[in-house]
Write an enzyme that holds these catalytic residues in place. Structure first.
Site, short mmCIF file in Angstrom:
data_model
loop_
_atom_site.label_atom_id
_atom_site.label_comp_id
_atom_site.label_asym_id
_atom_site.label_seq_id
_atom_site.Cartn_x
_atom_site.Cartn_y
_atom_site.Cartn_z
N LYS A 54 0.86 -1.32 0.03
CA LYS A 54 0.02 -0.10 -0.03
C LYS A 54 0.92 1.08 -0.06
O LYS A 54 0.62 2.02 -0.54
CB LYS A 54 -0.80 0.01 1.14
N GLN A 98 -5.43 -1.61 9.54
CA GLN A 98 -5.31 -2.90 9.05
C GLN A 98 -5.75 -4.24 9.71
O GLN A 98 -5.45 -4.37 10.91
CB GLN A 98 -3.81 -3.36 8.52
N ASP A 121 -11.29 2.23 3.20
CA ASP A 121 -11.59 0.72 3.17
C ASP A 121 -13.14 0.47 2.93
O ASP A 121 -13.53 -0.77 2.47
CB ASP A 121 -11.30 0.03 4.48
#
Length: 294
Positions: A54, A98, A121
């Site tokens: 990322k 995460q 997300d």
């Protein structure tokens, strides 16, 4: 049958180039670079790899990125405090925490604490709800990546029978919503899971199979009709002594025997994976431009 390989890596590279061009224009006209922050708890191998990729993708897209690390023993209060701080930081356009998180932390509580306007997300209930009724929002990265691949390869989805294997909040459920909606998939959707009695029969009738059940090589040739499109979301680490790292990534589809029955199929790795990170970049650009929420 001669199958077409859906190359997620090449598609993601092309899209990231387009994003980088757009960022150049934004900066040239006096705007700011989109800024993505990632919060990483502990040292899970898979999560480490994802976050590294990322950060790398942010560089390729011309974004600013920040990585915030916590040890495995971080308290829920400390993590929530970090989320609230990121919500308030004006320079940060979007951020992710995460997953998975350690057992002592309530994941849903953390997701709920993220400002939905920065939830790149697409996990916050406001974004999930808006997606379900077809309003502009951040769509979670893996389903968005799959949609992008289907569009990129001009795969006809309207009116087709689509079977989704798996019902997770991250892939299965949002994928079903999107494939059903007129503006996206416009398909007839069936969701199967480990307790579905007629799973094999459903798959055999499908024009499109999206496998996200989390079981290595679960989809076999006898489950796929001739000419079907197969999208493999699975990535399980399987021990392999012949590999330097001691494992290989294995999909939910038994590629070697299924591929010859397909018109299109994604490989693992190099299929859906790169598109997931690419979609996160698309969401971050949208956050920077305040595309969905002012």
């Amino acid at each position: 049958m001669e199958y077409n390989l859906i190359d997620g890596k090449a598609t993601a590279t092309a899209i990231k180039k387009e994003i980088a061009e757009e960022v150049k224009k934004i900066v040239a006209s006096g705007g700011k670079k989109p800024h993505l922050a990632a919060v990483l708890v502990g040292h899970d191998g898979g999560s480490e790899t994802y976050v590294k990729n990322k950060v790398l993708s942010c560089e390729q897209c011309g974004f600013k990125s920040t990585l915030i690390r916590f040890e495995e023993n971080v308290t829920e209060e400390e993590l929530l405090a970090c989320v609230y701080k990121l919500n308030e930081e004006e320079d940060i356009d979007g951020f992710i925490v995460q997953l998975p998180l350690p057992k002592h932390i309530d994941e849903q509580k953390i997701i709920m604490a993220v400002d939905y306007k920065k939830d790149v997300d697409g996990f916050h209930p406001i974004n999930v709800g808006r997606m379900a009724i077809g309003l502009p929002c951040f769509i979670s990265a893996t389903p968005l990546g799959i949609l992008t691949l289907l569009q990129h390869y001009k795969i006809e989805t309207s009116g087709k029978k689509c079977v989704i294997l798996g019902r997770s909040n991250i892939v299965g459920k949002p994928m079903a919503q999107l494939m059903m909606q007129k503006q996206y998939g416009d398909a007839t959707v069936t969701v199967c899971h480990s307790h579905s009695a007629t799973l094999k029969e459903e798959c055999r009738e499908a024009d499109i199979i999206i496998a996200a059940i989390g079981r290595p090589e679960f989809v076999t040739a006898d489950m796929v009709k001739e000419g079907a499109v197969v999208i493999d979301v699975g990535t399980t680490r399987v021990e392999d002594a012949t590999r330097k790292q001691g494992f290989r990534l294995c999909g939910d589809v038994k590629f070697d025997e299924v591929a010859s029955r397909c018109s299109y199929i994604t490989p693992v790795p190099g299929g859906v994976g790169p598109m997931t990170i690419c979609s996160l970049m698309k969401n971050t650009l949208a956050a920077g431009k305040k595309e969905f929420y002012k």
